[in-house]
Design a protein around this motif. Structure first.
Motif, PDB file in Angstrom:
ATOM      1  N   LEU A 145      39.638 -40.662 -12.796  1.00 13.23           N
ATOM      2  CA  LEU A 145      40.327 -39.367 -12.723  1.00 13.23           C
ATOM      3  C   LEU A 145      40.131 -38.560 -14.003  1.00 13.23           C
ATOM      4  CD1 LEU A 145      43.562 -40.502 -10.895  1.00 13.23           C
ATOM      5  CD2 LEU A 145      41.856 -38.903 -10.011  1.00 13.23           C
ATOM      6  N   ALA A 146      40.163 -39.223 -15.143  1.00 14.47           N
ATOM      7  CA  ALA A 146      39.921 -38.527 -16.410  1.00 14.47           C
ATOM      8  C   ALA A 146      38.495 -37.984 -16.463  1.00 14.47           C
ATOM      9  CB  ALA A 146      40.191 -39.465 -17.582  1.00 14.47           C
ATOM     10  N   ALA A 147      37.536 -38.774 -16.007  1.00 12.74           N
ATOM     11  CA  ALA A 147      36.143 -38.310 -15.979  1.00 12.74           C
ATOM     12  C   ALA A 147      35.985 -37.116 -15.041  1.00 12.74           C
ATOM     13  CB  ALA A 147      35.223 -39.454 -15.557  1.00 12.74           C
ATOM     14  N   LEU A 148      36.644 -37.174 -13.894  1.00 14.11           N
ATOM     15  CA  LEU A 148      36.582 -36.055 -12.950  1.00 14.11           C
ATOM     16  C   LEU A 148      37.200 -34.791 -13.536  1.00 14.11           C
ATOM     17  CD1 LEU A 148      37.391 -37.841  -9.570  1.00 14.11           C
ATOM     18  CD2 LEU A 148      35.186 -36.933 -10.318  1.00 14.11           C
ATOM     19  N   SER A 149      38.271 -34.947 -14.303  1.00 14.68           N
ATOM     20  CA  SER A 149      38.880 -33.765 -14.913  1.00 14.68           C
ATOM     21  C   SER A 149      37.962 -33.161 -15.963  1.00 14.68           C
ATOM     22  CB  SER A 149      40.250 -34.093 -15.515  1.00 14.68           C
ATOM     23  OG  SER A 149      40.116 -34.928 -16.635  1.00 14.68           O
ATOM     24  N   VAL A 150      37.248 -33.988 -16.704  1.00 19.99           N
ATOM     25  CA  VAL A 150      36.278 -33.489 -17.681  1.00 19.99           C
ATOM     26  C   VAL A 150      35.158 -32.739 -16.963  1.00 19.99           C
ATOM     27  CG1 VAL A 150      34.527 -34.202 -19.375  1.00 19.99           C
ATOM     28  CG2 VAL A 150      36.807 -35.208 -19.436  1.00 19.99           C
ATOM     29  N   ILE A 151      34.701 -33.266 -15.838  1.00 24.20           N
ATOM     30  CA  ILE A 151      33.653 -32.601 -15.059  1.00 24.20           C
ATOM     31  C   ILE A 151      34.146 -31.246 -14.556  1.00 24.20           C
ATOM     32  CG2 ILE A 151      32.343 -32.733 -12.896  1.00 24.20           C
ATOM     33  CD1 ILE A 151      32.139 -35.787 -13.426  1.00 24.20           C
ATOM     34  N   VAL A 152      35.368 -31.204 -14.049  1.00 22.67           N
ATOM     35  CA  VAL A 152      35.928 -29.937 -13.547  1.00 22.67           C
ATOM     36  C   VAL A 152      36.003 -28.898 -14.662  1.00 22.67           C
ATOM     37  CG1 VAL A 152      38.060 -28.861 -12.715  1.00 22.67           C
ATOM     38  CG2 VAL A 152      37.167 -30.896 -11.586  1.00 22.67           C
ATOM     39  N   VAL A 153      36.506 -29.303 -15.812  1.00 25.33           N
ATOM     40  CA  VAL A 153      36.609 -28.369 -16.936  1.00 25.33           C
ATOM     41  C   VAL A 153      35.225 -27.900 -17.373  1.00 25.33           C
ATOM     42  CG1 VAL A 153      37.301 -28.163 -19.364  1.00 25.33           C
ATOM     43  CG2 VAL A 153      38.846 -29.208 -17.715  1.00 25.33           C
ATOM     44  N   ALA A 154      34.260 -28.812 -17.406  1.00 17.16           N
ATOM     45  CA  ALA A 154      32.899 -28.444 -17.813  1.00 17.16           C
ATOM     46  C   ALA A 154      32.275 -27.454 -16.831  1.00 17.16           C
ATOM     47  CB  ALA A 154      32.037 -29.698 -17.929  1.00 17.16           C
ATOM     48  N   VAL A 155      32.407 -27.721 -15.545  1.00 16.33           N
ATOM     49  CA  VAL A 155      31.846 -26.814 -14.540  1.00 16.33           C
ATOM     50  C   VAL A 155      32.554 -25.468 -14.585  1.00 16.33           C
ATOM     51  CG1 VAL A 155      31.550 -26.430 -12.052  1.00 16.33           C
ATOM     52  CG2 VAL A 155      31.016 -28.660 -13.029  1.00 16.33           C
ATOM     53  N   ALA A 156      33.867 -25.479 -14.729  1.00 19.11           N
ATOM     54  CA  ALA A 156      34.625 -24.224 -14.775  1.00 19.11           C
ATOM     55  C   ALA A 156      34.226 -23.387 -15.989  1.00 19.11           C
ATOM     56  CB  ALA A 156      36.123 -24.513 -14.791  1.00 19.11           C
ATOM     57  N   LEU A 157      34.100 -24.020 -17.138  1.00 21.24           N
ATOM     58  CA  LEU A 157      33.685 -23.285 -18.330  1.00 21.24           C
ATOM     59  C   LEU A 157      32.260 -22.753 -18.188  1.00 21.24           C
ATOM     60  CD1 LEU A 157      35.219 -25.455 -21.202  1.00 21.24           C
ATOM     61  CD2 LEU A 157      35.948 -23.186 -20.431  1.00 21.24           C
ATOM     62  N   LEU A 185      45.712 -30.460  -9.399  1.00 25.09           N
ATOM     63  CA  LEU A 185      46.269 -29.146  -9.714  1.00 25.09           C
ATOM     64  C   LEU A 185      45.334 -28.359 -10.634  1.00 25.09           C
ATOM     65  CD1 LEU A 185      50.020 -30.058 -10.206  1.00 25.09           C
ATOM     66  CD2 LEU A 185      49.029 -28.726  -8.343  1.00 25.09           C
ATOM     67  N   LEU A 186      44.804 -29.016 -11.636  1.00 27.94           N
ATOM     68  CA  LEU A 186      43.835 -28.375 -12.531  1.00 27.94           C
ATOM     69  C   LEU A 186      42.620 -27.886 -11.747  1.00 27.94           C
ATOM     70  CD1 LEU A 186      42.656 -27.884 -15.475  1.00 27.94           C
ATOM     71  CD2 LEU A 186      41.676 -30.166 -15.229  1.00 27.94           C
ATOM     72  N   SER A 187      42.157 -28.702 -10.824  1.00 27.54           N
ATOM     73  CA  SER A 187      40.975 -28.356 -10.038  1.00 27.54           C
ATOM     74  C   SER A 187      41.246 -27.200  -9.077  1.00 27.54           C
ATOM     75  CB  SER A 187      40.496 -29.577  -9.248  1.00 27.54           C
ATOM     76  OG  SER A 187      40.202 -30.640 -10.124  1.00 27.54           O
ATOM     77  N   VAL A 188      42.397 -27.214  -8.432  1.00 27.00           N
ATOM     78  CA  VAL A 188      42.735 -26.152  -7.486  1.00 27.00           C
ATOM     79  C   VAL A 188      42.877 -24.811  -8.209  1.00 27.00           C
ATOM     80  CG1 VAL A 188      44.554 -25.296  -5.944  1.00 27.00           C
ATOM     81  CG2 VAL A 188      43.753 -27.649  -5.735  1.00 27.00           C
ATOM     82  N   VAL A 189      43.552 -24.823  -9.342  1.00 35.16           N
ATOM     83  CA  VAL A 189      43.717 -23.589 -10.108  1.00 35.16           C
ATOM     84  C   VAL A 189      42.351 -23.074 -10.575  1.00 35.16           C
ATOM     85  CG1 VAL A 189      44.645 -22.638 -12.269  1.00 35.16           C
ATOM     86  CG2 VAL A 189      46.087 -24.037 -10.789  1.00 35.16           C
ATOM     87  N   SER A 190      41.513 -23.961 -11.075  1.00 33.63           N
ATOM     88  CA  SER A 190      40.170 -23.568 -11.520  1.00 33.63           C
ATOM     89  C   SER A 190      39.345 -23.010 -10.368  1.00 33.63           C
ATOM     90  CB  SER A 190      39.433 -24.758 -12.132  1.00 33.63           C
ATOM     91  OG  SER A 190      40.115 -25.254 -13.240  1.00 33.63           O
ATOM     92  N   TYR A 191      39.385 -23.699  -9.245  1.00 34.72           N
ATOM     93  CA  TYR A 191      38.615 -23.260  -8.083  1.00 34.72           C
ATOM     94  C   TYR A 191      39.073 -21.885  -7.609  1.00 34.72           C
ATOM     95  CZ  TYR A 191      36.651 -23.102  -3.406  1.00 34.72           C
ATOM     96  OH  TYR A 191      35.980 -22.713  -2.268  1.00 34.72           O
ATOM     97  N   ASN A 192      40.372 -21.691  -7.489  1.00 32.05           N
ATOM     98  CA  ASN A 192      40.893 -20.402  -7.019  1.00 32.05           C
ATOM     99  C   ASN A 192      40.556 -19.266  -7.985  1.00 32.05           C
ATOM    100  OD1 ASN A 192      41.917 -21.403  -4.621  1.00 32.05           O
ATOM    101  ND2 ASN A 192      43.909 -21.842  -5.500  1.00 32.05           N
ATOM    102  N   ALA A 193      40.661 -19.523  -9.279  1.00 31.32           N
ATOM    103  CA  ALA A 193      40.331 -18.496 -10.265  1.00 31.32           C
ATOM    104  C   ALA A 193      38.845 -18.143 -10.210  1.00 31.32           C
ATOM    105  CB  ALA A 193      40.713 -18.972 -11.664  1.00 31.32           C
ATOM    106  N   LEU A 194      37.998 -19.154 -10.096  1.00 33.40           N
ATOM    107  CA  LEU A 194      36.559 -18.890 -10.034  1.00 33.40           C
ATOM    108  C   LEU A 194      36.167 -18.216  -8.725  1.00 33.40           C
ATOM    109  CD1 LEU A 194      35.264 -22.193 -11.623  1.00 33.40           C
ATOM    110  CD2 LEU A 194      35.180 -19.916 -12.636  1.00 33.40           C
TER     111      LEU A 194
END
Length: 142
Positions: free
Chosen positions: A18-30, A117-126
């Protein structure tokens, strides 16, 4: 405890994943945010080509958003199974050991929900930014 390795596997396996997935989400979002800022929408000849460029990588974020709670739940189920196994080995059912085991098991669900939650917020914003850029292109190109 014969099953101590399972506790470690839950902590480092499930929560580590889960921590690795969150890092991936943040990297893709940035990456997407920086790409959107540097993008010249006027250089695209069709809205479909623009949309294709804008939505690259969003499926990764959406996939993490939809699956992170299940990964967390898997960790919780494994943790509860471990707690019941340890209760079965120990004839005395000490309430503090049981509660501690269940609390540790539930942390996997909590981490899964935070990542989702981090992923959903990132996805919706993008996705919103993508729609805005497509609309700007359509307005400029009639």
């Amino acid at each position: 405890m014969q099953m101590e390795w399972l506790s470690t596997a839950i902590d480092f396996g499930v929560i580590g994943l889960l921590a690795a997935l969150s890092v991936i989400v943040v990297a893709v979002a940035l990456e997407r945010l920086f790409f959107y800022r540097s993008l010249d929408i006027a250089s695209f000849s069709s809205v479909k080509a623009l949309e294709l460029e804008l939505t690259t990588g969003l499926v990764v974020i959406a996939s993490v958003a939809s699956n992170a709670p299940y990964i967390g739940l898997l960790g919780t189920v494994l943790g509860i199974m471990l707690t019941f196994y340890n209760m079965g080995l120990d004839a005395s059912a000490d309430a503090s050991k049981i509660m501690a085991g269940l609390a540790l098991a539930l942390k996997a669900t909590a981490v899964g929900l935070v990542v989702a939650l981090l992923s959903v917020v990132s996805y919706n914003a993008l996705l919103r930014k993508t729609k805005v850029l497509i609309l700007k292109w359509e307005i400029a190109h009639g």
